[in-house]
Design a protein around this motif. Structure first.
Motif, PDB file in Angstrom:
ATOM      1  N   SER A   2       1.683   3.949  -0.875  1.00  0.00           N
ATOM      2  CA  SER A   2       2.318   2.869  -0.133  1.00  0.00           C
ATOM      3  C   SER A   2       1.514   2.556   1.122  1.00  0.00           C
ATOM      4  O   SER A   2       0.703   3.362   1.589  1.00  0.00           O
ATOM      5  CB  SER A   2       3.747   3.268   0.256  1.00  0.00           C
ATOM      6  OG  SER A   2       3.730   4.310   1.208  1.00  0.00           O
ATOM      7  N   GLU A   4       2.557   2.321   4.214  1.00  0.00           N
ATOM      8  CA  GLU A   4       2.889   3.226   5.317  1.00  0.00           C
ATOM      9  C   GLU A   4       2.156   4.562   5.175  1.00  0.00           C
ATOM     10  O   GLU A   4       1.639   5.115   6.148  1.00  0.00           O
ATOM     11  CB  GLU A   4       4.404   3.459   5.372  1.00  0.00           C
ATOM     12  CG  GLU A   4       5.206   2.262   5.833  1.00  0.00           C
ATOM     13  CD  GLU A   4       5.512   1.299   4.696  1.00  0.00           C
ATOM     14  OE1 GLU A   4       5.078   1.575   3.546  1.00  0.00           O
ATOM     15  OE2 GLU A   4       6.167   0.272   4.960  1.00  0.00           O
ATOM     16  N   GLU A 235      17.633   3.969   3.310  1.00  0.00           N
ATOM     17  CA  GLU A 235      16.758   2.800   3.266  1.00  0.00           C
ATOM     18  C   GLU A 235      15.720   2.851   4.398  1.00  0.00           C
ATOM     19  O   GLU A 235      14.579   2.415   4.226  1.00  0.00           O
ATOM     20  CB  GLU A 235      17.579   1.513   3.376  1.00  0.00           C
ATOM     21  CG  GLU A 235      18.450   1.210   2.164  1.00  0.00           C
ATOM     22  CD  GLU A 235      19.717   2.060   2.115  1.00  0.00           C
ATOM     23  OE1 GLU A 235      20.292   2.196   1.024  1.00  0.00           O
ATOM     24  OE2 GLU A 235      20.097   2.617   3.173  1.00  0.00           O
ATOM     25  N   LEU A 236      16.124   3.358   5.535  1.00  0.00           N
ATOM     26  CA  LEU A 236      15.219   3.492   6.670  1.00  0.00           C
ATOM     27  C   LEU A 236      14.317   4.702   6.469  1.00  0.00           C
ATOM     28  O   LEU A 236      14.788   5.824   6.328  1.00  0.00           O
ATOM     29  CB  LEU A 236      16.020   3.666   7.965  1.00  0.00           C
ATOM     30  CG  LEU A 236      15.200   3.908   9.228  1.00  0.00           C
ATOM     31  CD1 LEU A 236      14.448   2.656   9.639  1.00  0.00           C
ATOM     32  CD2 LEU A 236      16.099   4.391  10.368  1.00  0.00           C
ATOM     33  N   THR A 237      13.013   4.491   6.439  1.00  0.00           N
ATOM     34  CA  THR A 237      12.065   5.592   6.317  1.00  0.00           C
ATOM     35  C   THR A 237      11.418   5.855   7.675  1.00  0.00           C
ATOM     36  O   THR A 237      11.361   4.964   8.530  1.00  0.00           O
ATOM     37  CB  THR A 237      10.960   5.288   5.293  1.00  0.00           C
ATOM     38  OG1 THR A 237      10.148   4.196   5.785  1.00  0.00           O
ATOM     39  CG2 THR A 237      11.559   4.905   3.952  1.00  0.00           C
ATOM     40  N   LYS A 239       8.269   6.258   8.502  1.00  0.00           N
ATOM     41  CA  LYS A 239       7.063   5.465   8.761  1.00  0.00           C
ATOM     42  C   LYS A 239       7.394   4.004   9.036  1.00  0.00           C
ATOM     43  O   LYS A 239       6.799   3.371   9.905  1.00  0.00           O
ATOM     44  CB  LYS A 239       6.087   5.619   7.589  1.00  0.00           C
ATOM     45  CG  LYS A 239       5.563   7.035   7.432  1.00  0.00           C
ATOM     46  CD  LYS A 239       4.638   7.163   6.245  1.00  0.00           C
ATOM     47  CE  LYS A 239       4.090   8.586   6.145  1.00  0.00           C
ATOM     48  NZ  LYS A 239       5.142   9.581   5.890  1.00  0.00           N
ATOM     49  N   THR A 240       8.371   3.457   8.310  1.00  0.00           N
ATOM     50  CA  THR A 240       8.788   2.082   8.572  1.00  0.00           C
ATOM     51  C   THR A 240       9.408   1.970   9.957  1.00  0.00           C
ATOM     52  O   THR A 240       9.137   1.018  10.702  1.00  0.00           O
ATOM     53  CB  THR A 240       9.796   1.607   7.513  1.00  0.00           C
ATOM     54  OG1 THR A 240       9.184   1.674   6.224  1.00  0.00           O
ATOM     55  CG2 THR A 240      10.253   0.185   7.792  1.00  0.00           C
ATOM     56  N   GLU A 244       7.759  -0.489  12.710  1.00  0.00           N
ATOM     57  CA  GLU A 244       8.537  -1.694  12.979  1.00  0.00           C
ATOM     58  C   GLU A 244       9.587  -1.494  14.068  1.00  0.00           C
ATOM     59  O   GLU A 244      10.217  -2.456  14.511  1.00  0.00           O
ATOM     60  CB  GLU A 244       9.212  -2.172  11.699  1.00  0.00           C
ATOM     61  CG  GLU A 244       8.224  -2.542  10.598  1.00  0.00           C
ATOM     62  CD  GLU A 244       8.908  -3.084   9.358  1.00  0.00           C
ATOM     63  OE1 GLU A 244       9.955  -3.756   9.503  1.00  0.00           O
ATOM     64  OE2 GLU A 244       8.394  -2.838   8.249  1.00  0.00           O
ATOM     65  N   ASP A 266       3.649   2.160  18.511  1.00  0.00           N
ATOM     66  CA  ASP A 266       3.943   2.267  17.087  1.00  0.00           C
ATOM     67  C   ASP A 266       3.088   3.350  16.435  1.00  0.00           C
ATOM     68  O   ASP A 266       3.581   4.172  15.655  1.00  0.00           O
ATOM     69  CB  ASP A 266       3.756   0.923  16.370  1.00  0.00           C
ATOM     70  CG  ASP A 266       2.402   0.281  16.634  1.00  0.00           C
ATOM     71  OD1 ASP A 266       1.624   0.808  17.450  1.00  0.00           O
ATOM     72  OD2 ASP A 266       2.127  -0.773  16.020  1.00  0.00           O
TER      73      ASP A 266
END
Length: 334
Positions: A2, A4, A235-237, A239-240, A244, A266
């Protein structure tokens, strides 16, 4: 792989401490801080010398706080023990106990942008839905809390000057660390008083206040910009959330140097093992490779972020407090 995971894998080549560089950064910071303090304490009453001295002392105090921050992540030196010892010894200047702060800051990194764990953030954020269903007293309480005067001009001084002396979560990490920190701080203040009396204490307090106010603006902006992402697991990872849920402060090279590049937030949240003295270079290279697409915020844009108060889950963005008609009906965001 992926996207991320690809970014994180690429960032690992920068996650190596350099003891020679670390010692250089520490010595320069302590030398400039000591020089500013000596100049200020020896010129009490001479405003032409005191004002620039207090600004330099505040800037270097903030920089030393950022060095302690790297020690919290055990990324400043290669040795874990050396990170812990230096981080502890810097605590009187950083105005925060080492082990207790390491614990709460670790919580912040673990739960970045997690709506279920907003208690781990320095600045609490209410959602728009929560605001609309909240009673009047709770709305008023939150309005007061989120006012720039309290959040930026008063709150940081109270937090670091009073609450960090004996934080409740410090009892989880050891009372001895809290006692040692306060003894070191007390000894430092006694030394200042012995050298320059109450005028010296006032000079120290002014430098501490400037550093805490400016330091409070940093976490506010990097985690309270309009397009920030908040979510819920699974749903929240991680790395995301890191990429973000944090922004980059594009406030100039002097700011980057003073703050040990903490504005590249970030990437810092994605890989906290990258030491601050490598973070700017790492961000630039990963961006040039097309792996980072950061939200960059200028200084005046950062001040504009003070208007964002609530997170709108439906639209995925921060919004101001709603406006109301006389009957109490929401009309529009400010």
């Amino acid at each position: 792989m992926s996207f991320e995971r690809e970014v994180y894998a690429a960032s690992r080549r920068f996650a190596r401490s350099d003891d020679r560089r670390a010692w250089w950064e520490l010595i320069v910071s302590l030398t400039l801080y000591t020089g500013a303090m000596v100049a200020g304490l020896s010129s009490i009453g001479n405003w032409w010398l005191m004002v620039p001295a207090v600004v330099v002392a505040a800037a270097m105090g903030l920089r030393i706080y950022m060095i302690q921050h790297d020690c919290l992540h055990r990324s400043f030196f290669t040795s874990r023990n050396l990170n812990d010892r230096v981080g502890t010894l810097l605590s009187p200047i950083a105005m925060t106990p080492y082990r207790a702060t390491r614990y709460i800051h670790g919580q912040h990194h673990t739960y970045v942008s997690d709506l279920e764990r907003r208690d781990t953030f320095e600045i609490f954020t209410m959602t728009l839905t929560e605001w609309q269903s909240a009673p009047a007293w709770k709305r008023l309480q939150y309005r007061i809390y989120r006012s720039p005067v309290l959040l930026i001009l008063i709150g940081p001084f109270v937090l670091y000057g009073v609450l960090r002396r004996m934080p409740l979560y410090g009892f989880k990490t050891g009372v001895g660390d809290l006692i040692l920190h306060n003894l070191l701080l007390g000894g430092y203040l006694v030394l200042i008083w012995w050298l320059s009396g109450w005028g010296g204490i006032a000079f120290w307090a002014a430098s501490f206040y400037l550093a805490s106010v400016f330091g409070a603006l940093i976490p506010y902006v990097v985690h309270n910009f309009e397009e920030i992402f908040w979510g819920r697991r699974p749903e929240l990872t991680f790395k995301t959330a890191a990429l973000e849920g944090s922004a980059v402060l594009d406030w100039g090279r002097l700011f980057d140097w003073v703050t040990m590049n903490i504005g590249y937030h970030d990437l810092h949240h994605l890989n906290a093992k990258i030491p601050g003295y490598k973070l700017g270079t790492a961000h630039a290279e990963l961006e040039a490779e097309g792996l980072l697409h950061s939200r960059k915020i200028g200084f005046w844009q950062g001040l504009g972020c003070l208007r964002w108060k609530l997170y709108d889950e439906e639209n995925g963005r921060m919004v101001p407090f709603p406006q109301y008609q006389r009957r109490g009906r929401v009309t529009a965001a400010e």
